[in-house]
Design a protein around this motif. Structure first.
Motif, PDB file in Angstrom:
ATOM      1  N   ASP A  79       0.817  -1.221   0.000  1.00 59.52           N
ATOM      2  CA  ASP A  79       0.000   0.000   0.000  1.00 59.52           C
ATOM      3  C   ASP A  79       0.843   1.260   0.000  1.00 59.52           C
ATOM      4  O   ASP A  79       0.410   2.305  -0.465  1.00 59.52           O
ATOM      5  CB  ASP A  79      -0.939  -0.003   1.214  1.00 59.52           C
ATOM      6  N   ASP A  80       2.077   1.191   0.519  1.00 58.70           N
ATOM      7  CA  ASP A  80       2.950   2.373   0.554  1.00 58.70           C
ATOM      8  C   ASP A  80       3.865   2.436  -0.678  1.00 58.70           C
ATOM      9  O   ASP A  80       4.860   3.149  -0.673  1.00 58.70           O
ATOM     10  CB  ASP A  80       3.767   2.392   1.841  1.00 58.70           C
ATOM     11  N   ASP A  81       3.545   1.700  -1.720  1.00 60.70           N
ATOM     12  CA  ASP A  81       4.287   1.645  -2.985  1.00 60.70           C
ATOM     13  C   ASP A  81       5.681   1.030  -2.869  1.00 60.70           C
ATOM     14  O   ASP A  81       6.486   1.143  -3.784  1.00 60.70           O
ATOM     15  CB  ASP A  81       4.400   3.028  -3.648  1.00 60.70           C
ATOM     16  N   SER A  82       5.969   0.365  -1.769  1.00 56.58           N
ATOM     17  CA  SER A  82       7.236  -0.367  -1.677  1.00 56.58           C
ATOM     18  C   SER A  82       6.989  -1.790  -2.186  1.00 56.58           C
ATOM     19  O   SER A  82       5.880  -2.324  -2.067  1.00 56.58           O
ATOM     20  CB  SER A  82       7.740  -0.388  -0.233  1.00 56.58           C
ATOM     21  N   PRO A  83       8.011  -2.414  -2.774  1.00 55.83           N
ATOM     22  CA  PRO A  83       7.833  -3.763  -3.309  1.00 55.83           C
ATOM     23  C   PRO A  83       7.548  -4.783  -2.204  1.00 55.83           C
ATOM     24  O   PRO A  83       8.114  -4.715  -1.115  1.00 55.83           O
ATOM     25  CB  PRO A  83       9.172  -4.082  -3.971  1.00 55.83           C
ATOM     26  N   VAL A  84       6.637  -5.692  -2.494  1.00 53.69           N
ATOM     27  CA  VAL A  84       6.357  -6.800  -1.582  1.00 53.69           C
ATOM     28  C   VAL A  84       7.572  -7.713  -1.605  1.00 53.69           C
ATOM     29  O   VAL A  84       8.120  -8.008  -2.675  1.00 53.69           O
ATOM     30  CB  VAL A  84       5.095  -7.578  -2.040  1.00 53.69           C
ATOM     31  N   ALA A  85       7.993  -8.146  -0.442  1.00 52.80           N
ATOM     32  CA  ALA A  85       9.149  -9.043  -0.371  1.00 52.80           C
ATOM     33  C   ALA A  85       8.801 -10.362  -1.047  1.00 52.80           C
ATOM     34  O   ALA A  85       7.726 -10.923  -0.839  1.00 52.80           O
ATOM     35  CB  ALA A  85       9.527  -9.286   1.084  1.00 52.80           C
ATOM     36  N   SER A  86       9.707 -10.845  -1.871  1.00 50.05           N
ATOM     37  CA  SER A  86       9.492 -12.116  -2.558  1.00 50.05           C
ATOM     38  C   SER A  86       9.660 -13.272  -1.589  1.00 50.05           C
ATOM     39  O   SER A  86      10.554 -13.271  -0.759  1.00 50.05           O
ATOM     40  CB  SER A  86      10.503 -12.298  -3.692  1.00 50.05           C
ATOM     41  N   ALA A  87       8.769 -14.232  -1.701  1.00 56.86           N
ATOM     42  CA  ALA A  87       8.925 -15.462  -0.922  1.00 56.86           C
ATOM     43  C   ALA A  87      10.033 -16.270  -1.578  1.00 56.86           C
ATOM     44  O   ALA A  87      10.181 -16.250  -2.802  1.00 56.86           O
ATOM     45  CB  ALA A  87       7.624 -16.251  -0.930  1.00 56.86           C
ATOM     46  N   PRO A  88      10.824 -16.957  -0.799  1.00 56.16           N
ATOM     47  CA  PRO A  88      11.882 -17.753  -1.424  1.00 56.16           C
ATOM     48  C   PRO A  88      11.284 -18.857  -2.283  1.00 56.16           C
ATOM     49  O   PRO A  88      10.221 -19.391  -1.975  1.00 56.16           O
ATOM     50  CB  PRO A  88      12.650 -18.327  -0.232  1.00 56.16           C
ATOM     51  N   MET A  89      11.954 -19.137  -3.369  1.00 54.93           N
ATOM     52  CA  MET A  89      11.512 -20.231  -4.224  1.00 54.93           C
ATOM     53  C   MET A  89      11.648 -21.529  -3.441  1.00 54.93           C
ATOM     54  O   MET A  89      12.579 -21.694  -2.654  1.00 54.93           O
ATOM     55  CB  MET A  89      12.357 -20.293  -5.502  1.00 54.93           C
ATOM     56  N   PRO A  90      10.710 -22.465  -3.621  1.00 56.05           N
ATOM     57  CA  PRO A  90      10.799 -23.710  -2.866  1.00 56.05           C
ATOM     58  C   PRO A  90      12.081 -24.465  -3.203  1.00 56.05           C
ATOM     59  O   PRO A  90      12.494 -24.518  -4.356  1.00 56.05           O
ATOM     60  CB  PRO A  90       9.563 -24.499  -3.304  1.00 56.05           C
ATOM     61  N   ALA A  91      12.677 -25.019  -2.176  1.00 63.26           N
ATOM     62  CA  ALA A  91      13.910 -25.782  -2.365  1.00 63.26           C
ATOM     63  C   ALA A  91      13.589 -27.152  -2.938  1.00 63.26           C
ATOM     64  O   ALA A  91      12.538 -27.722  -2.671  1.00 63.26           O
ATOM     65  CB  ALA A  91      14.627 -25.931  -1.028  1.00 63.26           C
ATOM     66  N   VAL A  92      14.496 -27.646  -3.723  1.00 63.57           N
ATOM     67  CA  VAL A  92      14.337 -28.992  -4.269  1.00 63.57           C
ATOM     68  C   VAL A  92      14.591 -29.974  -3.129  1.00 63.57           C
ATOM     69  O   VAL A  92      15.510 -29.809  -2.339  1.00 63.57           O
ATOM     70  CB  VAL A  92      15.346 -29.220  -5.419  1.00 63.57           C
ATOM     71  N   ASP A  93      13.735 -30.964  -3.032  1.00 64.17           N
ATOM     72  CA  ASP A  93      13.911 -31.963  -1.975  1.00 64.17           C
ATOM     73  C   ASP A  93      15.256 -32.649  -2.124  1.00 64.17           C
ATOM     74  O   ASP A  93      15.846 -32.689  -3.193  1.00 64.17           O
ATOM     75  CB  ASP A  93      12.812 -33.021  -2.056  1.00 64.17           C
ATOM     76  N   ASP A  94      15.716 -33.208  -1.015  1.00 60.90           N
ATOM     77  CA  ASP A  94      16.942 -33.996  -1.063  1.00 60.90           C
ATOM     78  C   ASP A  94      16.738 -35.165  -2.014  1.00 60.90           C
ATOM     79  O   ASP A  94      15.626 -35.666  -2.185  1.00 60.90           O
ATOM     80  CB  ASP A  94      17.275 -34.532   0.326  1.00 60.90           C
ATOM     81  N   PRO A  95      17.793 -35.623  -2.658  1.00 58.36           N
ATOM     82  CA  PRO A  95      17.646 -36.774  -3.543  1.00 58.36           C
ATOM     83  C   PRO A  95      17.194 -37.991  -2.739  1.00 58.36           C
ATOM     84  O   PRO A  95      17.417 -38.067  -1.531  1.00 58.36           O
ATOM     85  CB  PRO A  95      19.046 -36.975  -4.123  1.00 58.36           C
ATOM     86  N   PRO A  96      16.529 -38.934  -3.393  1.00 55.25           N
ATOM     87  CA  PRO A  96      16.037 -40.103  -2.664  1.00 55.25           C
ATOM     88  C   PRO A  96      17.193 -40.896  -2.062  1.00 55.25           C
ATOM     89  O   PRO A  96      18.287 -40.964  -2.624  1.00 55.25           O
ATOM     90  CB  PRO A  96      15.294 -40.917  -3.728  1.00 55.25           C
ATOM     91  N   SER A  97      16.907 -41.518  -0.928  1.00 53.82           N
ATOM     92  CA  SER A  97      17.921 -42.325  -0.256  1.00 53.82           C
ATOM     93  C   SER A  97      18.142 -43.622  -1.033  1.00 53.82           C
ATOM     94  O   SER A  97      17.367 -43.980  -1.925  1.00 53.82           O
ATOM     95  CB  SER A  97      17.478 -42.652   1.168  1.00 53.82           C
ATOM     96  N   LYS A  98      19.188 -44.336  -0.666  1.00 57.47           N
ATOM     97  CA  LYS A  98      19.483 -45.616  -1.316  1.00 57.47           C
ATOM     98  C   LYS A  98      18.317 -46.581  -1.114  1.00 57.47           C
ATOM     99  O   LYS A  98      17.918 -47.295  -2.044  1.00 57.47           O
ATOM    100  CB  LYS A  98      20.778 -46.194  -0.750  1.00 57.47           C
ATOM    101  N   ALA A  99      17.733 -46.603   0.086  1.00 60.76           N
ATOM    102  CA  ALA A  99      16.598 -47.487   0.360  1.00 60.76           C
ATOM    103  C   ALA A  99      15.385 -47.106  -0.494  1.00 60.76           C
ATOM    104  O   ALA A  99      14.675 -47.982  -1.008  1.00 60.76           O
ATOM    105  CB  ALA A  99      16.245 -47.445   1.839  1.00 60.76           C
ATOM    106  N   GLN A 100      15.135 -45.797  -0.668  1.00 61.32           N
ATOM    107  CA  GLN A 100      14.017 -45.349  -1.495  1.00 61.32           C
ATOM    108  C   GLN A 100      14.232 -45.722  -2.959  1.00 61.32           C
ATOM    109  O   GLN A 100      13.293 -46.113  -3.650  1.00 61.32           O
ATOM    110  CB  GLN A 100      13.823 -43.845  -1.355  1.00 61.32           C
ATOM    111  N   ARG A 101      15.463 -45.580  -3.440  1.00 62.69           N
ATOM    112  CA  ARG A 101      15.751 -45.969  -4.835  1.00 62.69           C
ATOM    113  C   ARG A 101      15.562 -47.471  -5.026  1.00 62.69           C
ATOM    114  O   ARG A 101      15.034 -47.912  -6.043  1.00 62.69           O
ATOM    115  CB  ARG A 101      17.171 -45.545  -5.213  1.00 62.69           C
ATOM    116  N   LYS A 102      15.994 -48.253  -4.034  1.00 60.97           N
ATOM    117  CA  LYS A 102      15.849 -49.711  -4.118  1.00 60.97           C
ATOM    118  C   LYS A 102      14.372 -50.101  -4.139  1.00 60.97           C
ATOM    119  O   LYS A 102      13.961 -50.950  -4.936  1.00 60.97           O
ATOM    120  CB  LYS A 102      16.554 -50.360  -2.927  1.00 60.97           C
ATOM    121  N   GLU A 103      13.569 -49.469  -3.287  1.00 57.11           N
ATOM    122  CA  GLU A 103      12.133 -49.753  -3.249  1.00 57.11           C
ATOM    123  C   GLU A 103      11.462 -49.331  -4.561  1.00 57.11           C
ATOM    124  O   GLU A 103      10.613 -50.036  -5.098  1.00 57.11           O
ATOM    125  CB  GLU A 103      11.486 -49.029  -2.074  1.00 57.11           C
ATOM    126  N   ALA A 104      11.879 -48.196  -5.126  1.00 54.16           N
ATOM    127  CA  ALA A 104      11.308 -47.737  -6.401  1.00 54.16           C
ATOM    128  C   ALA A 104      11.663 -48.704  -7.521  1.00 54.16           C
ATOM    129  O   ALA A 104      10.822 -49.006  -8.381  1.00 54.16           O
ATOM    130  CB  ALA A 104      11.814 -46.334  -6.724  1.00 54.16           C
TER     131      ALA A 104
END
Length: 148
Positions: A64-89
């Motif tokens: 409302d005061d003509d100042s820019p709205v602060a940008s929300a940070p872009m979502p972070a990429v999740d950690d890569p899948p674990s070895k157990a998750q890759r094996k299950e996939a």
């Protein structure tokens, strides 16, 4: 309207205030690839190509005061899948291939109960209960039974 911390780069919503040609405007409509802006001082509507507006120097969503709205940070990429998750996939993928084709990858003969010419896909599920969690199969069965 966007509030502090609510603006994501590249996202403009109805009601947001944006600068255009040195004046504050309110976003009042989207029409295809265009956006309709309403000049606050003169209430004059202006139709602008959306990409031209967001790529203009100094573009921002304004408070409302003509100042820019602060940008929300872009979502972070999740950690890569674990070895157990890759094996299950990989195990799940092999099993789905067997259900689809009747053959495990690398095999030339179907296991009993998996012959595609003799059984429907849903009827194979009970034969596979020994190798997969029953709750997972109930979930799959519910989804597939809805498909006809």
């Amino acid at each position: 309207m966007s509030g502090p911390g609510a603006f994501t780069p590249g996202q403009v919503r109805l009601g947001d205030r944006v600068p255009w040609l040195g004046r504050a405007h309110q976003v009042v409509a989207f029409q295809g690839s265009n956006v309709v802006l309403l000049a606050e001082e003169t209430s004059t509507p202006v139709e602008v190509l959306y990409t031209a507006m967001v790529s203009a120097p100094g573009f921002a969503v304004l408070n409302d005061d003509d100042s820019p709205v602060a940008s929300a940070p872009m979502p972070a990429v999740d950690d890569p899948p674990s070895k157990a998750q890759r094996k299950e996939a990989k195990r799940w993928h092999r099993h789905m291939k067997e259900l689809d084709t009747g053959l495990l990858p690398g095999s030339s003969q179907a296991r009993p109960g998996y012959e595609p010419e003799k059984r429907r896909w849903l009827s194979v599920m009970p034969a596979s209960h020994g190798s997969w969690r029953p709750q997972a199969w109930r979930s799959v069965q519910r989804r597939w039974s809805r498909c006809g």
